[in-house]
Design a protein around this motif. Structure first.
Motif, PDB file in Angstrom:
ATOM      1  N   LEU A   1       0.836  -1.209   0.000  1.00 62.39           N
ATOM      2  CA  LEU A   1       0.000   0.000   0.000  1.00 62.39           C
ATOM      3  C   LEU A   1       0.868   1.256   0.000  1.00 62.39           C
ATOM      4  CD1 LEU A   1      -2.845  -0.801   2.585  1.00 62.39           C
ATOM      5  CD2 LEU A   1      -3.076  -0.450   0.136  1.00 62.39           C
ATOM      6  N   LEU A   2       1.866   1.268   0.900  1.00 58.71           N
ATOM      7  CA  LEU A   2       2.718   2.448   1.025  1.00 58.71           C
ATOM      8  C   LEU A   2       3.580   2.648  -0.222  1.00 58.71           C
ATOM      9  CD1 LEU A   2       3.821   2.150   4.777  1.00 58.71           C
ATOM     10  CD2 LEU A   2       2.223   3.797   3.808  1.00 58.71           C
ATOM     11  N   THR A   3       3.993   1.540  -0.843  1.00 61.32           N
ATOM     12  CA  THR A   3       4.801   1.653  -2.066  1.00 61.32           C
ATOM     13  C   THR A   3       3.956   2.240  -3.204  1.00 61.32           C
ATOM     14  OG1 THR A   3       5.992  -0.315  -1.358  1.00 61.32           O
ATOM     15  CG2 THR A   3       6.344   0.372  -3.620  1.00 61.32           C
ATOM     16  N   ILE A   4       2.699   1.774  -3.297  1.00 63.40           N
ATOM     17  CA  ILE A   4       1.811   2.311  -4.343  1.00 63.40           C
ATOM     18  C   ILE A   4       1.618   3.819  -4.116  1.00 63.40           C
ATOM     19  CG2 ILE A   4      -0.574   2.303  -5.210  1.00 63.40           C
ATOM     20  CD1 ILE A   4      -0.558  -0.762  -4.580  1.00 63.40           C
ATOM     21  N   TYR A   5       1.384   4.181  -2.849  1.00 64.84           N
ATOM     22  CA  TYR A   5       1.190   5.596  -2.534  1.00 64.84           C
ATOM     23  C   TYR A   5       2.462   6.392  -2.849  1.00 64.84           C
ATOM     24  CZ  TYR A   5       1.162   9.824   0.203  1.00 64.84           C
ATOM     25  OH  TYR A   5       1.282  11.130   0.588  1.00 64.84           O
ATOM     26  N   ALA A   6       3.630   5.851  -2.451  1.00 67.26           N
ATOM     27  CA  ALA A   6       4.899   6.558  -2.671  1.00 67.26           C
ATOM     28  C   ALA A   6       5.159   6.719  -4.168  1.00 67.26           C
ATOM     29  CB  ALA A   6       6.043   5.787  -2.022  1.00 67.26           C
ATOM     30  N   THR A   7       4.836   5.687  -4.939  1.00 62.69           N
ATOM     31  CA  THR A   7       5.040   5.763  -6.392  1.00 62.69           C
ATOM     32  C   THR A   7       4.124   6.819  -7.002  1.00 62.69           C
ATOM     33  OG1 THR A   7       5.533   3.412  -6.340  1.00 62.69           O
ATOM     34  CG2 THR A   7       5.122   4.353  -8.500  1.00 62.69           C
TER      35      THR A   7
ATOM     36  N   LEU B   1       4.797  13.688 -10.055  1.00 61.21           N
ATOM     37  CA  LEU B   1       5.927  14.512 -10.475  1.00 61.21           C
ATOM     38  C   LEU B   1       6.162  14.380 -11.979  1.00 61.21           C
ATOM     39  CD1 LEU B   1       8.525  13.996  -7.575  1.00 61.21           C
ATOM     40  CD2 LEU B   1       6.664  15.627  -7.739  1.00 61.21           C
ATOM     41  N   TYR B   2       5.935  13.156 -12.495  1.00 58.07           N
ATOM     42  CA  TYR B   2       6.114  12.923 -13.929  1.00 58.07           C
ATOM     43  C   TYR B   2       5.067  13.708 -14.730  1.00 58.07           C
ATOM     44  CZ  TYR B   2       6.343  10.426 -18.383  1.00 58.07           C
ATOM     45  OH  TYR B   2       6.450  10.108 -19.725  1.00 58.07           O
ATOM     46  N   GLN B   3       3.807  13.680 -14.195  1.00 58.13           N
ATOM     47  CA  GLN B   3       2.737  14.412 -14.883  1.00 58.13           C
ATOM     48  C   GLN B   3       3.036  15.914 -14.942  1.00 58.13           C
ATOM     49  OE1 GLN B   3      -0.684  13.177 -12.656  1.00 58.13           O
ATOM     50  NE2 GLN B   3      -1.170  11.504 -14.075  1.00 58.13           N
ATOM     51  N   LYS B   4       3.696  16.400 -13.916  1.00 60.11           N
ATOM     52  CA  LYS B   4       4.059  17.823 -13.883  1.00 60.11           C
ATOM     53  C   LYS B   4       5.392  18.074 -14.600  1.00 60.11           C
ATOM     54  CE  LYS B   4       1.673  18.609  -9.495  1.00 60.11           C
ATOM     55  NZ  LYS B   4       0.382  18.989 -10.037  1.00 60.11           N
ATOM     56  N   GLU B   5       5.877  17.015 -15.214  1.00 63.89           N
ATOM     57  CA  GLU B   5       7.119  17.066 -15.990  1.00 63.89           C
ATOM     58  C   GLU B   5       8.312  17.512 -15.157  1.00 63.89           C
ATOM     59  OE1 GLU B   5       6.217  19.363 -19.427  1.00 63.89           O
ATOM     60  OE2 GLU B   5       5.035  17.759 -20.326  1.00 63.89           O
ATOM     61  N   LEU B   6       8.319  17.097 -13.907  1.00 68.41           N
ATOM     62  CA  LEU B   6       9.435  17.436 -13.022  1.00 68.41           C
ATOM     63  C   LEU B   6      10.490  16.333 -12.993  1.00 68.41           C
ATOM     64  CD1 LEU B   6       7.336  18.917 -10.079  1.00 68.41           C
ATOM     65  CD2 LEU B   6       8.821  20.197 -11.606  1.00 68.41           C
ATOM     66  N   ILE B   7      10.094  15.130 -13.375  1.00 67.74           N
ATOM     67  CA  ILE B   7      11.055  14.013 -13.421  1.00 67.74           C
ATOM     68  C   ILE B   7      10.868  13.230 -14.710  1.00 67.74           C
ATOM     69  CG2 ILE B   7      11.283  13.690 -10.909  1.00 67.74           C
ATOM     70  CD1 ILE B   7       9.256  11.358 -11.215  1.00 67.74           C
ATOM     71  N   ASN B   8      11.857  12.386 -15.042  1.00 73.24           N
ATOM     72  CA  ASN B   8      11.694  11.568 -16.245  1.00 73.24           C
ATOM     73  C   ASN B   8      10.954  10.270 -15.915  1.00 73.24           C
ATOM     74  OD1 ASN B   8      13.512   9.822 -15.068  1.00 73.24           O
ATOM     75  ND2 ASN B   8      15.263  10.670 -16.161  1.00 73.24           N
ATOM     76  N   PHE B   9      10.634   9.491 -16.925  1.00 74.80           N
ATOM     77  CA  PHE B   9       9.793   8.309 -16.737  1.00 74.80           C
ATOM     78  C   PHE B   9      10.429   7.280 -15.791  1.00 74.80           C
ATOM     79  CE2 PHE B   9       8.254   4.089 -17.956  1.00 74.80           C
ATOM     80  CZ  PHE B   9       6.902   4.275 -17.733  1.00 74.80           C
ATOM     81  N   ILE B  10      11.711   7.050 -15.944  1.00 77.44           N
ATOM     82  CA  ILE B  10      12.407   6.048 -15.125  1.00 77.44           C
ATOM     83  C   ILE B  10      12.324   6.418 -13.638  1.00 77.44           C
ATOM     84  CG2 ILE B  10      14.684   4.996 -14.634  1.00 77.44           C
ATOM     85  CD1 ILE B  10      13.546   4.030 -17.247  1.00 77.44           C
ATOM     86  N   SER B  11      12.374   7.705 -13.333  1.00 79.51           N
ATOM     87  CA  SER B  11      12.373   8.151 -11.930  1.00 79.51           C
ATOM     88  C   SER B  11      11.061   7.848 -11.208  1.00 79.51           C
ATOM     89  CB  SER B  11      12.664   9.645 -11.852  1.00 79.51           C
ATOM     90  OG  SER B  11      13.926   9.917 -12.395  1.00 79.51           O
ATOM     91  N   ILE B  12      10.018   7.549 -11.993  1.00 77.39           N
ATOM     92  CA  ILE B  12       8.735   7.165 -11.361  1.00 77.39           C
ATOM     93  C   ILE B  12       8.964   5.960 -10.438  1.00 77.39           C
ATOM     94  CG2 ILE B  12       6.412   6.208 -11.802  1.00 77.39           C
ATOM     95  CD1 ILE B  12       6.387   7.709 -14.436  1.00 77.39           C
ATOM     96  N   LEU B  13       9.876   5.112 -10.873  1.00 77.77           N
ATOM     97  CA  LEU B  13      10.077   3.847 -10.147  1.00 77.77           C
ATOM     98  C   LEU B  13      11.047   3.962  -8.975  1.00 77.77           C
ATOM     99  CD1 LEU B  13      10.287   1.513 -13.255  1.00 77.77           C
ATOM    100  CD2 LEU B  13       8.341   1.817 -11.721  1.00 77.77           C
ATOM    101  N   LYS B  14      11.568   5.160  -8.726  1.00 79.12           N
ATOM    102  CA  LYS B  14      12.580   5.285  -7.671  1.00 79.12           C
ATOM    103  C   LYS B  14      12.058   4.832  -6.290  1.00 79.12           C
ATOM    104  CE  LYS B  14      16.049   8.172  -5.548  1.00 79.12           C
ATOM    105  NZ  LYS B  14      16.630   9.485  -5.322  1.00 79.12           N
ATOM    106  N   PRO B  15      10.853   5.259  -5.854  1.00 80.48           N
ATOM    107  CA  PRO B  15      10.387   4.798  -4.530  1.00 80.48           C
ATOM    108  C   PRO B  15      10.325   3.270  -4.443  1.00 80.48           C
ATOM    109  CG  PRO B  15       8.987   6.566  -5.338  1.00 80.48           C
ATOM    110  CD  PRO B  15       9.894   6.189  -6.470  1.00 80.48           C
ATOM    111  N   ALA B  16       9.769   2.656  -5.503  1.00 77.82           N
ATOM    112  CA  ALA B  16       9.653   1.189  -5.500  1.00 77.82           C
ATOM    113  C   ALA B  16      11.033   0.542  -5.499  1.00 77.82           C
ATOM    114  CB  ALA B  16       8.847   0.726  -6.705  1.00 77.82           C
ATOM    115  N   PHE B  17      11.954   1.142  -6.204  1.00 71.97           N
ATOM    116  CA  PHE B  17      13.323   0.623  -6.276  1.00 71.97           C
ATOM    117  C   PHE B  17      13.980   0.671  -4.887  1.00 71.97           C
ATOM    118  CE2 PHE B  17      17.921   1.501  -7.169  1.00 71.97           C
ATOM    119  CZ  PHE B  17      18.235   0.242  -7.648  1.00 71.97           C
ATOM    120  N   LEU B  18      13.774   1.792  -4.183  1.00 73.66           N
ATOM    121  CA  LEU B  18      14.348   1.917  -2.828  1.00 73.66           C
ATOM    122  C   LEU B  18      13.768   0.849  -1.890  1.00 73.66           C
ATOM    123  CD1 LEU B  18      14.383   5.812  -2.341  1.00 73.66           C
ATOM    124  CD2 LEU B  18      16.330   4.325  -2.815  1.00 73.66           C
TER     125      LEU B  18
END
Lengths: 359, 303
Positions: free
Chosen positions: B24-30, B37-54
């Motif tokens: 649940l928390l990972t889904i929320y963090a992602t 952040l991606y929708q606001k064009e603040l990060i690139n597509f790969i960075s979406i996965l950073k929380p899940a990766f951590l």
């Protein structure tokens, strides 16, 4: 009282099957000191004959036969008697207890602790008829099989002593049994929770007056034998149960029977099994070849070695939460009643009693 | 191997609930730190996965260490489903800032995984300590901040409702108090979860807060906004209740919870409201440890 409903948790059933195993080939009477054996070897012994008497312990032969020898089993000494299957006994007449006097009753009854209780003016005499293990049903079967004798003794207790009221304490699942009792007794029904059958806990739970007392159904049975039947108790109810037993049963066996002989009457589903005595939650593990049925054996539990992996303690505190005597089971305490509830609830599958409470 | 009657309840059922919460928390963090952040064009597509990766790293590193420890050092069977480390390390990861240096993150998790295996003690909450060590190093490196790129780009202040629903500043997945309450309710159905600790801690925190507002005549609303952070709520729900490091007996549990609440207030005020709870947990661990020593001595003297 903090308790757990193990029957419901594990979907266990009451053991309602009963049969007798009263013809052992041999009996093994435990002895501490050979000098106190009061019979001669290689002589014929009668059923009910006193064979060992060291002033504290008296042991009677539960069969008639030949006193063969003194043998050893697991470093303990036993007097071995070969059964002649003739059941020749010392003849003693049963007493008519309908008009027995208080003095005569007390003369024949030997348990001093109970006599002291009977000396008091009693408001309610509670009789604990709850088996103290989810797998054992001896008291249930005592109630079922000894209606007439128990009724007679209760009637006499009410007549002879200053007892206002007798209450049988039974579990909810035993309720129907008491329909057969045609005497003036009440019953106190408690939930099927463990370890409510423990005398100490039940006393704490039930007794709130100085003139209320709790005794055990086995004490009543002693009265039946000593006062009414006029003979020593030579037989014993033992529950044979466990997850490898096809037909769990309460059996009536001759005292001092070799357990191996009894278990040959049962179908054990697997060859690799463990034998636990008296308490399915934390009882002593024994080997099949070591055990003789004595008065302190109430249940023999045949379980398979389950695959639960024992993990390290996570200090979750469940054992503390369920402990009926409010101790921390992870610290050795003299207050521990060794009910095994901590063993049962432990999510790490640790045998808490063995690891923290046993000597 | 045991042959006694055992309940069906096991560590696996407890750990499973933690995995549900981690999911649940990972889904929320992602969503919060990735998709938005991606929708606001603040990060690139790969960075979406950073929380899940951590989170995956926080599971994978302790797994490797535990596996090596049991398989090759202790020469025992390793039971992955019974390993609490695999759910407790991610819980710390959720409380870290998103901008954390990945090498520092891996290094500290590796170090603490080894320490946990080498020194098995219940005295100090390793997980609270780990969070503090990470934040201390980040502070020393001059990169202490919980702000994401989005937080840095907005000009308005967050409202209390924003904070409740997750639009606040905090760790990777600790900002949504509503979600934390749901997680708390999930944990409450776990028999062994020490559910009273968060409640008592929160109540004692409020009492101290009210008292100090009365004594020092502070603005109570401001104090509540400033001191009751989602980080504090997260800490009392997940970190203070870790069974290994919290007391078993009811009396000690109450003392522990009160101390965590009171000390959290003090540390939130003195240090900061993001790490205060973690300091409070460690100091409380030490106080309880001392209390147990004194208690033992008194019992021995009594004997």
């Amino acid at each position: 009282m903090k308790t757990v409903n193990i029957l419901r948790d594990l979907n266990l059933n009451i053991v309602d099957n009963y049969f007798e195993v009263l013809t052992p080939d041999y009996i093994f009477i435990p002895i501490v000191d050979e000098n106190y054996i009061i019979i001669k070897l290689n002589t014929h012994i009668l059923k009910g004959q006193l064979v060992y008497d060291d002033n504290n312990i008296k042991r009677y032969s539960s069969v008639s036969g030949i006193a063969l020898k003194i043998g050893k089993l697991n470093n303990k000494k036993y007097l071995i008697i070969k059964n002649d299957y003739k059941e020749l006994s010392i003849s003693k007449r049963a007493r008519n207890v309908d008009n027995i006097s208080k003095e005569v009753f007390l003369k024949y009854y030997s348990n001093d602790d109970i006599k002291k209780i009977l000396d008091n003016k009693i408001h309610t005499l509670y009789i604990n008829a709850i088996d103290d293990d989810p797998y054992i049903y001896n008291k249930y079967m005592y109630l079922k099989n000894n209606i007439k004798d128990i009724s007679d003794i209760i009637n006499n207790l009410l007549r002879l002593f200053a007892i206002e009221r007798v209450e049988f304490v039974i579990k909810d699942s035993y309720r129907d049994l008491l329909n057969d009792y045609k005497i003036n007794i009440n019953y106190n029904i408690v939930n099927d929770i463990y370890p409510i059958g423990n005398d100490k806990l039940l006393r704490k739970y039930l007794i709130n007056r100085d003139d209320d007392f709790l005794i055990n159904i086995e004490d009543i049975l002693d009265m039946v034998y000593e006062v009414k039947k006029n003979k020593p108790i030579l037989e014993k109810y033992v529950t044979i149960n466990g997850n490898l037993i096809d037909n769990p049963s309460v059996i009536n066996v001759k005292k001092y029977t070799y357990l191996k002989e009894i278990l040959s009457k049962f179908n054990i589903k697997e060859k690799n099994y463990s034998i636990i005595l008296n308490n399915s939650l934390c009882g002593k593990n024994i080997s099949l070849n070591d055990c003789i049925i004595t008065s302190d054996i109430n249940g023999v539990i045949i379980n398979k070695n389950n695959n639960n992996v024992k993990m390290e303690c996570t200090r979750c505190g469940l054992c503390y939460d369920v402990c009926p005597v409010n101790i921390n089971p992870l610290i050795k305490s003299e207050k521990c009643i060794k009910c095994g509830l901590c063993n049962y609830v432990c999510p790490s599958k640790i045998d808490v009693v063995k690891e923290y409470q046993d000597d | 191997m045991t042959n006694y009657l055992k309940s069906k309840y096991s560590n696996i059922s407890i750990i499973t609930k933690y995995y549900i919460i981690i999911l649940l928390l990972t889904i929320y963090a992602t969503y919060k730190n990735g998709i938005l952040l991606y929708q606001k064009e603040l990060i690139n597509f790969i960075s979406i996965l950073k929380p899940a990766f951590l989170v995956l790293l926080a599971i994978f590193i302790p797994f490797i260490i535990s596996y090596i420890y049991y398989k090759y050092l202790k020469k025992e069977e390793y039971h992955i489903l019974n390993d609490y480390n695999l759910v407790l390390f991610p819980l710390v990861a959720f409380a870290l800032p998103l901008q954390i240096n990945i090498f520092l993150y891996i290094g500290i998790i590796l170090l603490f995984s080894i320490i946990k295996m080498a020194f098995k003690t219940n005295i100090i909450n390793y997980y609270a300590l780990m969070k503090l060590v990470i934040m201390f190093i980040i502070y020393l490196l001059g990169k202490y901040s919980y702000l994401t790129i989005y937080d840095l780009n907005i000009e308005t202040n967050y409202t209390t409702l924003d904070m409740f629903l997750g639009n606040g500043i905090g760790g990777i997945a600790t900002t949504n108090i509503a979600l934390l309450i749901i997680c708390y309710l999930i944990l409450c159905i776990t028999k062994s979860y020490k559910k009273e600790i968060p409640i008592i801690s929160l109540v004692s925190f409020f009492i101290i807060l009210l008292l100090s507002c009365l004594i020092f005549k502070n603005n109570i609303i401001l104090d509540i906004k400033e001191l009751i952070t989602s980080e504090f709520i997260y800490g009392i729900i997940f970190i203070s209740t870790i069974s290994f490091y919290s007391p078993i007996e009811s009396k000690k549990k109450i003392i522990y919870a009160i101390l965590v609440g009171v000390l959290s207030y003090l540390f939130n005020k003195i240090i900061n409201p993001f790490e205060g709870i973690f300091f409070a947990i460690i100091v409380t661990n030490l106080i309880i440890f001392l209390y147990e020593i004194i208690e033992k001595r008194m019992k021995n003297e009594h004997k």
